[in-house]
Design a protein around this motif. Structure first.
Motif, mmCIF file in Angstrom:
data_model
loop_
_atom_site.group_PDB
_atom_site.id
_atom_site.type_symbol
_atom_site.label_atom_id
_atom_site.label_comp_id
_atom_site.label_asym_id
_atom_site.label_seq_id
_atom_site.Cartn_x
_atom_site.Cartn_y
_atom_site.Cartn_z
ATOM 1 N N SER A 264 -41.256 25.027 14.788
ATOM 2 C CA SER A 264 -40.395 25.927 15.554
ATOM 3 C C SER A 264 -39.079 25.247 15.923
ATOM 4 O O SER A 264 -38.015 25.877 15.888
ATOM 5 C CB SER A 264 -41.129 26.372 16.822
ATOM 6 O OG SER A 264 -40.300 27.191 17.615
ATOM 7 N N SER A 265 -39.135 23.945 16.252
ATOM 8 C CA SER A 265 -37.920 23.203 16.610
ATOM 9 C C SER A 265 -36.976 23.089 15.426
ATOM 10 O O SER A 265 -35.754 23.249 15.571
ATOM 11 C CB SER A 265 -38.291 21.806 17.117
ATOM 12 O OG SER A 265 -39.043 21.881 18.314
ATOM 13 N N VAL A 266 -37.532 22.826 14.249
ATOM 14 C CA VAL A 266 -36.694 22.749 13.036
ATOM 15 C C VAL A 266 -36.077 24.112 12.751
ATOM 16 O O VAL A 266 -34.890 24.219 12.415
ATOM 17 C CB VAL A 266 -37.526 22.276 11.826
ATOM 18 C CG1 VAL A 266 -36.686 22.311 10.554
ATOM 19 C CG2 VAL A 266 -38.052 20.861 12.057
ATOM 20 N N SER A 267 -36.875 25.164 12.912
ATOM 21 C CA SER A 267 -36.381 26.524 12.686
ATOM 22 C C SER A 267 -35.273 26.879 13.675
ATOM 23 O O SER A 267 -34.264 27.495 13.304
ATOM 24 C CB SER A 267 -37.541 27.515 12.816
ATOM 25 O OG SER A 267 -37.086 28.837 12.665
ATOM 26 N N ASN A 268 -35.446 26.485 14.937
ATOM 27 C CA ASN A 268 -34.429 26.772 15.957
ATOM 28 C C ASN A 268 -33.119 26.042 15.659
ATOM 29 O O ASN A 268 -32.032 26.586 15.895
ATOM 30 C CB ASN A 268 -34.938 26.366 17.341
ATOM 31 C CG ASN A 268 -36.030 27.285 17.847
ATOM 32 O OD1 ASN A 268 -36.178 28.405 17.368
ATOM 33 N ND2 ASN A 268 -36.809 26.821 18.810
ATOM 34 N N LEU A 269 -33.222 24.815 15.162
ATOM 35 C CA LEU A 269 -32.011 24.078 14.771
ATOM 36 C C LEU A 269 -31.282 24.808 13.643
ATOM 37 O O LEU A 269 -30.057 24.894 13.631
ATOM 38 C CB LEU A 269 -32.369 22.662 14.330
ATOM 39 C CG LEU A 269 -32.561 21.610 15.430
ATOM 40 C CD1 LEU A 269 -32.888 20.259 14.808
ATOM 41 C CD2 LEU A 269 -31.332 21.476 16.311
ATOM 42 N N GLN A 309 -30.431 19.707 6.866
ATOM 43 C CA GLN A 309 -30.970 19.688 5.502
ATOM 44 C C GLN A 309 -31.934 18.512 5.316
ATOM 45 O O GLN A 309 -33.004 18.647 4.712
ATOM 46 C CB GLN A 309 -29.821 19.580 4.483
ATOM 47 C CG GLN A 309 -30.277 19.690 3.035
ATOM 48 C CD GLN A 309 -29.100 19.654 2.061
ATOM 49 O OE1 GLN A 309 -27.945 19.482 2.459
ATOM 50 N NE2 GLN A 309 -29.388 19.824 0.791
ATOM 51 N N ASP A 310 -31.562 17.349 5.858
ATOM 52 C CA ASP A 310 -32.444 16.172 5.792
ATOM 53 C C ASP A 310 -33.755 16.426 6.532
ATOM 54 O O ASP A 310 -34.830 16.004 6.074
ATOM 55 C CB ASP A 310 -31.743 14.942 6.399
ATOM 56 C CG ASP A 310 -30.600 14.439 5.537
ATOM 57 O OD1 ASP A 310 -30.546 14.812 4.354
ATOM 58 O OD2 ASP A 310 -29.757 13.678 6.057
ATOM 59 N N LEU A 311 -33.664 17.098 7.698
ATOM 60 C CA LEU A 311 -34.877 17.388 8.468
ATOM 61 C C LEU A 311 -35.833 18.293 7.694
ATOM 62 O O LEU A 311 -37.047 18.096 7.713
ATOM 63 C CB LEU A 311 -34.510 18.047 9.795
ATOM 64 C CG LEU A 311 -34.100 17.121 10.942
ATOM 65 C CD1 LEU A 311 -33.709 17.954 12.162
ATOM 66 C CD2 LEU A 311 -35.222 16.166 11.316
ATOM 67 N N HIS A 312 -35.278 19.285 7.008
ATOM 68 C CA HIS A 312 -36.124 20.164 6.198
ATOM 69 C C HIS A 312 -36.800 19.364 5.085
ATOM 70 O O HIS A 312 -37.972 19.595 4.774
ATOM 71 C CB HIS A 312 -35.291 21.301 5.601
ATOM 72 C CG HIS A 312 -35.037 22.428 6.555
ATOM 73 N ND1 HIS A 312 -36.043 23.268 6.997
ATOM 74 C CD2 HIS A 312 -33.897 22.859 7.150
ATOM 75 C CE1 HIS A 312 -35.532 24.163 7.826
ATOM 76 N NE2 HIS A 312 -34.235 23.938 7.944
ATOM 77 N N GLY A 313 -36.054 18.410 4.521
ATOM 78 C CA GLY A 313 -36.640 17.551 3.487
ATOM 79 C C GLY A 313 -37.752 16.683 4.048
ATOM 80 O O GLY A 313 -38.814 16.535 3.431
ATOM 81 N N ASP A 314 -37.506 16.120 5.245
ATOM 82 C CA ASP A 314 -38.532 15.291 5.907
ATOM 83 C C ASP A 314 -39.776 16.113 6.220
ATOM 84 O O ASP A 314 -40.904 15.652 6.021
ATOM 85 C CB ASP A 314 -37.974 14.704 7.217
ATOM 86 C CG ASP A 314 -36.886 13.669 6.969
ATOM 87 O OD1 ASP A 314 -36.794 13.174 5.831
ATOM 88 O OD2 ASP A 314 -36.129 13.383 7.915
#
Length: 374
Positions: A264-269, A309-314
């Motif tokens: 959810s945090s990644v999605s909110n970002l 983008q990096d976070l989505h990859g991680d």
């Protein structure tokens, strides 16, 4: 009682403000009393005038995280915004809170600017938290896969189970689900006290302690009785078993993570980034009056796009690792586990059980003796 004692006295505050500015008391308010009270409290906490806030929104800088958080809570509804903008009377007749919000609304997309600036202020902390969580997850997977001692324990549990079930349909098993580890404490011996977990840990301590003792002593000749030597072996074995909890420290930490919250945090970002892109590259980019804000945000926007983008990859890489380690120990569990991190929860609980047994055994052991080696 709380409101009467500690509530913000809206009418008195307005009287004070109006007395200072020598303006007549307003006859009516455009906003609801409770809403006025909340906005008045928030605006006072800003420690900044409406003019200072507006200047900061034009430039895209100059407001702290706490100030931006307060401003976000002032966002008017569409109905409130229409009332304030369509007001044709004397501005001085409005209350302090209404004048404050109305002044902000004079800035194009004022509250969207606030949200963009707040996003920028909180961005680094949020990214650091997510990056640390993903790193912890990855390290936990490595720990479980590479811990030889943990695998040795699993092998010993399998052999113990097969020995107990010899001659039955459960005997000769080649594998078991890890949640079976949590049931070791439920199986009691004929004495009604000794659990299978205690027996298992004691046997591991004995066997591993003997191996460690032989390896350490080598050709050295040790003094002491057989009983003392046996106690030293137990002590070495106990240390090896006790150290497993520290060896799998990230596994224990990972068990506390709520994966849905991370996702959810990644999605909110991503959502916040999309809103900023729409504001900076769409709504504000064509008007020269908005140039200062756009310039202030553009560098950060480029930086944030790369980071998200990096976070989505991680996130994708780590979830792949979690799936791999779960399948390594449990086989195909695609439709079985509601919590993808359940394997870490099981191992954490098992380690806590082992630690409790080790602590009990430590209390029953004699103090270490001085070993003389010739």
């Amino acid at each position: 009682m709380i409101e009467s004692l500690f509530g913000y006295n809206l009418q008195n505050s307005m009287k004070n403000d109006e007395t200072k500015s020598k303006t007549p008391s307003p006859n009516k308010h455009l906003l609801e009393p409770k809403r006025l009270q909340n906005i008045a409290i928030l605006s006072k906490a800003l420690n900044a005038t409406a003019r200072e806030v507006c200047d900061a929104l034009i430039l895209g800088k100059g407001l702290s995280l706490q100030q931006l958080e307060a401003l976000v809570k002032m966002v008017p509804t569409k109905e409130e915004e229409d009332k304030l903008l369509s007001y044709k009377g004397q501005v001085d007749e409005l209350g302090f809170a209404e004048k404050f919000v109305r002044a902000m609304l004079s800035i194009p997309f004022a509250f969207q600017r606030v949200e963009a600036m707040l996003y920028r202020e909180a961005f680094e902390d949020e990214v650091a938290h997510l990056s640390n969580s993903f790193t912890m997850l990855e390290e936990a997977c490595k720990e479980l896969r590479s811990s030889k001692f943990f695998l040795k324990l699993l092998e010993a549990v399998l052999k113990t189970g097969n020995r107990m079930n010899v001659g039955t349909t459960r005997g000769g098993a080649r594998a078991f689900k890890l949640d079976a580890l949590l049931k070791l404490a439920d199986v009691k011996g004929t004495d009604g006290k000794t659990t299978l977990l205690h027996f298992f840990v004691q046997e591991i301590i004995r066997s591993e302690g003997t191996k460690a003792s032989k390896s350490i002593m080598g050709q050295k000749r040790e003094n002491g009785t057989e009983e003392e030597k046996e106690e030293d072996c137990r002590r070495m074995g106990l240390k090896l078993v006790s150290d497993l909890s520290a060896e799998l420290c990230n596994v224990k930490k990972t068990a506390t993570i709520d994966l849905s919250v991370l996702a959810s945090s990644v999605s909110n970002l991503s959502t916040g980034l999309a809103n900023m892109q729409n504001l900076v590259r769409g709504l504000l980019c064509e008007d020269e009056k908005n140039k200062s804000f756009v310039i202030s945000m553009k560098w950060f926007l480029n930086y944030a796009e790369r980071k998200v983008q990096d976070l989505h990859g991680d996130e994708g890489r780590v979830m792949s690792r979690v799936k791999e380690i779960t399948e390594y120990f449990h086989g195909d569990v695609t439709n079985e586990e509601s919590n993808p991190l359940q394997i870490f929860v099981i191992v954490r609980d098992f380690l806590e059980m082992i630690d409790n047994v080790c602590n009990d055994l430590k209390k029953s052991m004699k103090p270490p003796r001085a070993i003389c080696v010739e």
